[in-house]
Enzyme design. Structure first.
Site, PDB file in Angstrom:
ATOM      1  N   TYR A  61      64.653  70.272 -29.235  1.00  0.00           N
ATOM      2  CA  TYR A  61      64.738  71.187 -28.092  1.00  0.00           C
ATOM      3  C   TYR A  61      64.319  72.595 -28.497  1.00  0.00           C
ATOM      4  O   TYR A  61      64.859  73.181 -29.442  1.00  0.00           O
ATOM      5  CB  TYR A  61      66.142  71.209 -27.514  1.00  0.00           C
ATOM      6  CG  TYR A  61      66.531  69.950 -26.757  1.00  0.00           C
ATOM      7  CD1 TYR A  61      65.569  69.018 -26.353  1.00  0.00           C
ATOM      8  CD2 TYR A  61      67.858  69.691 -26.431  1.00  0.00           C
ATOM      9  CE1 TYR A  61      65.927  67.875 -25.664  1.00  0.00           C
ATOM     10  CE2 TYR A  61      68.225  68.546 -25.729  1.00  0.00           C
ATOM     11  CZ  TYR A  61      67.248  67.631 -25.350  1.00  0.00           C
ATOM     12  OH  TYR A  61      67.597  66.488 -24.661  1.00  0.00           O
ATOM     13  N   LEU A 232      70.538  66.888 -11.714  1.00  0.00           N
ATOM     14  CA  LEU A 232      70.356  67.823 -10.603  1.00  0.00           C
ATOM     15  C   LEU A 232      68.929  67.819 -10.071  1.00  0.00           C
ATOM     16  O   LEU A 232      68.592  68.612  -9.189  1.00  0.00           O
ATOM     17  CB  LEU A 232      70.755  69.240 -11.034  1.00  0.00           C
ATOM     18  CG  LEU A 232      72.260  69.449 -11.273  1.00  0.00           C
ATOM     19  CD1 LEU A 232      72.510  70.808 -11.919  1.00  0.00           C
ATOM     20  CD2 LEU A 232      73.035  69.325  -9.980  1.00  0.00           C
ATOM     21  N   GLY A 235      66.730  70.903  -9.284  1.00  0.00           N
ATOM     22  CA  GLY A 235      67.029  71.751  -8.136  1.00  0.00           C
ATOM     23  C   GLY A 235      66.458  71.301  -6.814  1.00  0.00           C
ATOM     24  O   GLY A 235      66.533  72.036  -5.815  1.00  0.00           O
ATOM     25  N   PHE A 237      67.516  69.329  -4.593  1.00  0.00           N
ATOM     26  CA  PHE A 237      68.487  69.202  -3.518  1.00  0.00           C
ATOM     27  C   PHE A 237      69.427  70.398  -3.430  1.00  0.00           C
ATOM     28  O   PHE A 237      70.354  70.395  -2.627  1.00  0.00           O
ATOM     29  CB  PHE A 237      69.310  67.927  -3.710  1.00  0.00           C
ATOM     30  CG  PHE A 237      68.462  66.689  -3.856  1.00  0.00           C
ATOM     31  CD1 PHE A 237      67.748  66.176  -2.787  1.00  0.00           C
ATOM     32  CD2 PHE A 237      68.361  66.046  -5.082  1.00  0.00           C
ATOM     33  CE1 PHE A 237      66.955  65.057  -2.929  1.00  0.00           C
ATOM     34  CE2 PHE A 237      67.580  64.917  -5.225  1.00  0.00           C
ATOM     35  CZ  PHE A 237      66.867  64.423  -4.153  1.00  0.00           C
ATOM     36  N   THR A 238      69.197  71.390  -4.255  1.00  0.00           N
ATOM     37  CA  THR A 238      70.160  72.491  -4.344  1.00  0.00           C
ATOM     38  C   THR A 238      69.519  73.864  -4.186  1.00  0.00           C
ATOM     39  O   THR A 238      70.036  74.858  -4.705  1.00  0.00           O
ATOM     40  CB  THR A 238      70.912  72.418  -5.680  1.00  0.00           C
ATOM     41  OG1 THR A 238      69.963  72.402  -6.766  1.00  0.00           O
ATOM     42  CG2 THR A 238      71.778  71.178  -5.761  1.00  0.00           C
ATOM     43  N   GLU A 243      58.192  72.677  -0.933  1.00  0.00           N
ATOM     44  CA  GLU A 243      56.825  72.581  -0.423  1.00  0.00           C
ATOM     45  C   GLU A 243      56.066  71.480  -1.176  1.00  0.00           C
ATOM     46  O   GLU A 243      56.034  71.453  -2.405  1.00  0.00           O
ATOM     47  CB  GLU A 243      56.105  73.916  -0.612  1.00  0.00           C
ATOM     48  CG  GLU A 243      54.703  73.931  -0.029  1.00  0.00           C
ATOM     49  CD  GLU A 243      54.034  75.289  -0.171  1.00  0.00           C
ATOM     50  OE1 GLU A 243      52.840  75.383   0.190  1.00  0.00           O
ATOM     51  OE2 GLU A 243      54.703  76.238  -0.637  1.00  0.00           O
TER      52      GLU A 243
END
Length: 325
Positions: A61, A232, A235, A237-238, A243
């Site tokens: 990472y 998640l 993002g 759905f949050t 677009e």
């Protein structure tokens, strides 16, 4: 936050895990900055404040800087290490010269990777080590030798895998004296093949689903903790801009927002609660360094407990974009 046992083997972990992949700045060889460390420290503080005790790393990472960032924070805060469950991964190697990127489960690489992770993290041991992605050249006996040496030396307490099928786990497990503790998989409202594989049994459309048959059931029967990376959906759905996204994603995002408003909670809690409602006891790995977004996940476990079957299926069918078969 309620703690759950991983594999009933002495690890009491929070239901949510903070994924540390964003720590350390970019995926490059640039040196760490104070800003990088401060951002990570704020993320850890937010996670601790909502009861998150488990932290997920990998040696690759941000080219090792994620672990190094975490290590600097631990060095500056004596006593914090013993409050945390630290998990890391190895097995992915970057390309070097004419040698392409590859996977490596050789004994030599596993031992070297763990030693490097311990040095960067500024710790004496890992609570959990995962093999990152399946290596076609894996030899279970060689992996077992590496695991045995790491355990006997006290450098790793428990072992697991990531992105492996049931057959691959069984193949590896035959050489190991201890049961593998974890399998980490991509799972979310936008990555549904782990569910679709089951509901499409005896359906022609099931031939197009690419997920290991019986993996969910196997992990539950063998008490292998399932962790979800990407829970998640970056993002979708949050609040992220949708677009160009398919209609089912846009409709599901609107549904999540509506449910969150009705339940006086956050969209993040609804999305994570949906995953956690599954009887496998899934542990979502929240892959963000944004402190506000971490705090927005606080209510996830409660929402999982409150979520009805009808609500769960409403989200699932919406995200599928198709009715149940």
């Amino acid at each position: 936050m309620k703690r759950i046992p991983i594999q009933q083997r002495g690890i009491e972990a929070s239901r949510l895990i903070l994924g540390c992949m964003p720590f350390g700045g970019g995926w490059n060889r640039d040196p760490l900055t104070e800003e990088d460390v401060l951002k990570a420290e704020k993320a850890i503080e937010a996670a601790l404040s909502i009861g998150i005790s488990m932290y997920d790393h990998a040696n690759i990472y941000t080219m090792g800087k994620a672990e190094e960032t975490f290590g600097r924070i631990l060095k500056a805060r004596p006593g914090l290490r013993e409050q945390l469950i630290i998990q890391s991964k190895c097995g992915i190697r970057f390309g070097e010269g004419d040698v392409p990127g590859r996977f490596d489960f050789s004994k030599e690489h596993i031992l070297e990777a763990v030693n490097d992770s311990l040095r960067r993290l500024n710790v004496d041991y890992l609570d959990v080590l995962l093999l990152h992605r399946p290596d076609p050249l894996m030899e279970p006996d060689e992996v077992a030798e590496a695991f045995g040496k790491l355990k006997s030396s006290g450098k790793v307490k428990y072992f697991g895998v990531s992105n492996m099928s049931a057959a691959q786990i069984r193949f590896l497990q035959r050489a190991l004296p201890d049961q593998l503790a974890v399998n980490q998989l991509e799972m979310s409202l936008s990555r549904l093949d782990w569910l679709d594989q089951g509901v499409h049994v005896n359906q022609p459309v099931g031939a197009s689903v690419n997920f290991s048959e019986g993996l969910m059931e196997y992990c539950q029967m063998e008490n292998i903790q399932i962790q979800a990376w990407g829970p998640l959906s970056q993002g979708k759905f949050t609040g992220r801009s949708l677009e160009g996204e398919p209609e089912n994603i846009q409709q599901t995002a609107a549904l999540v927002q509506r449910m969150a408003a009705e339940k006086e909670t956050t969209p993040e809690a609804i999305v994570l609660g949906w995953l956690m409602r599954h009887p496998a006891g899934i542990q979502p790995v929240i892959g963000t360094a944004n402190a506000e977004r971490i705090l927005a996940c606080q209510d996830a476990e409660r929402q999982a407990q409150l979520m009805t079957r009808d609500e769960w299926y409403t989200l699932y069918v919406s995200a599928r974009g198709n009715n149940m078969p």
